[in-house]
Design an enzyme around this catalytic site. Structure first.
Site, PDB file in Angstrom:
ATOM      1  N   CYS A   1      -0.118   1.191   7.091  1.00 46.07           N
ATOM      2  CA  CYS A   1      -0.660   1.396   5.949  1.00 46.07           C
ATOM      3  C   CYS A   1      -2.182   2.064   5.890  1.00 46.07           C
ATOM      4  O   CYS A   1      -2.285   3.114   5.306  1.00 46.07           O
ATOM      5  CB  CYS A   1      -1.025   0.248   5.041  1.00 46.07           C
TER       6      CYS A   1
ATOM      7  N   CYS B   1      -2.469  -2.802   7.229  1.00 47.74           N
ATOM      8  CA  CYS B   1      -1.766  -2.906   8.704  1.00 47.74           C
ATOM      9  C   CYS B   1      -1.972  -1.309   9.203  1.00 47.74           C
ATOM     10  O   CYS B   1      -2.305  -0.343   8.422  1.00 47.74           O
ATOM     11  CB  CYS B   1      -0.664  -3.402   8.727  1.00 47.74           C
TER      12      CYS B   1
ATOM     13  N   GLU C   1       0.784  -1.171   0.036  1.00 49.97           N
ATOM     14  CA  GLU C   1       0.042  -0.016  -0.046  1.00 49.97           C
ATOM     15  C   GLU C   1       0.892   1.153   0.075  1.00 49.97           C
ATOM     16  O   GLU C   1       0.612   2.220  -0.604  1.00 49.97           O
ATOM     17  CB  GLU C   1      -1.056  -0.228   1.438  1.00 49.97           C
TER      18      GLU C   1
END
Lengths: 161, 161
Positions: free
Chosen positions: B91, B88, B60
């Site tokens: 990101c 996560c 990302e």
């Protein structure tokens, strides 16, 4: 009262000076960070979001990326970070992935919010259910996406990180 | 049942194919992402943590950084992200700072945890009080650090991001 060593306060002072200098020179927001190992500075970073057109270029991320380059490693075990502001969720995530030993920070997320930086808002969003977030997040095609995970488990050569 | 357009499923399929290809070619973890605007792909990213020694090089983040470069902007308003796994915390923070409009994701954080990626652990850590986290975070020299924030408020030229 926490007892702070001269080395610790000197490293934070250096980060603070960088953050003030960054504002005065118009490089970016009022943020700086450094990565040190046993008192030795490995890398420094100041916020470069606007000057480099990179929304991920927060001081902590810049410092982590450069420290990893210096040490030729994607982990910073044994290193500490001194950052002039409590890390935002993005930077906190980066800190966990880099596996730093310890973080010292100056300003708080609420101090940052008071001068217009959305750290506190993003922390709040983390706790909101996915579909109700201000940026909608929709699950899609999980069964197909799992194929890559199955391939990963079967792979014989993989570097765990 | 969510109705998914052909364009949406085709863009996610492309991201999934990239994630599978990435594992097969040994580039990185089983993750890929792309940034699209009105159906047009602006940038793609695959995980490059191990291959580039950069713990922030999640799919990302790689896609966001490249999309910003392509669009010459530190914001991605009007763009959507297709990522093969729920982002996560790092990101997710990057997504908020980039101000993307919408996120589609395939695998969940729990799917990632099952194959050894710590996303769920880091999400849990966000909710733990600062001093009790697995990576200790200590406040230090806030009064001195605030000076940069005061300078920022006084600055006449500043780009808000």
């Amino acid at each position: 009262m926490v007892r702070v060593s001269r080395m610790t306060s000197s490293l934070m002072r250096r980060a603070i000076d960088l953050s003030i200098d960054s504002v005065k020179r118009g490089i970016g927001g009022p943020f700086a960070a450094l990565v040190a190992r046993q008192g030795e500075v490995i890398a420094v970073g100041v916020n470069q979001v606007a000057t480099s057109n990179d929304p991920t270029a927060h001081a902590e991320v810049v410092a982590i990326r450069d420290a990893c380059k210096q040490l030729n490693s994607f982990q910073l075990i044994g290193c500490e970070m001194y950052t002039t502001c409590e890390p935002c969720p993005m930077c906190l995530g980066a800190i966990y992935w880099a596996r730093l030993d310890r973080i010292y920070f100056g300003n708080t997320r609420d101090d940052a919010a008071r001068i217009g930086f959305d750290d506190a808002f993003i922390y709040d969003q983390m706790a909101v259910p996915i579909l109700q977030r201000s940026i909608p997040m929709e699950p899609l095609m999980r069964e197909q996406a799992l194929e890559a995970f199955r391939e990963w488990e079967l792979a014989t050569v993989k570097i765990r990180y």
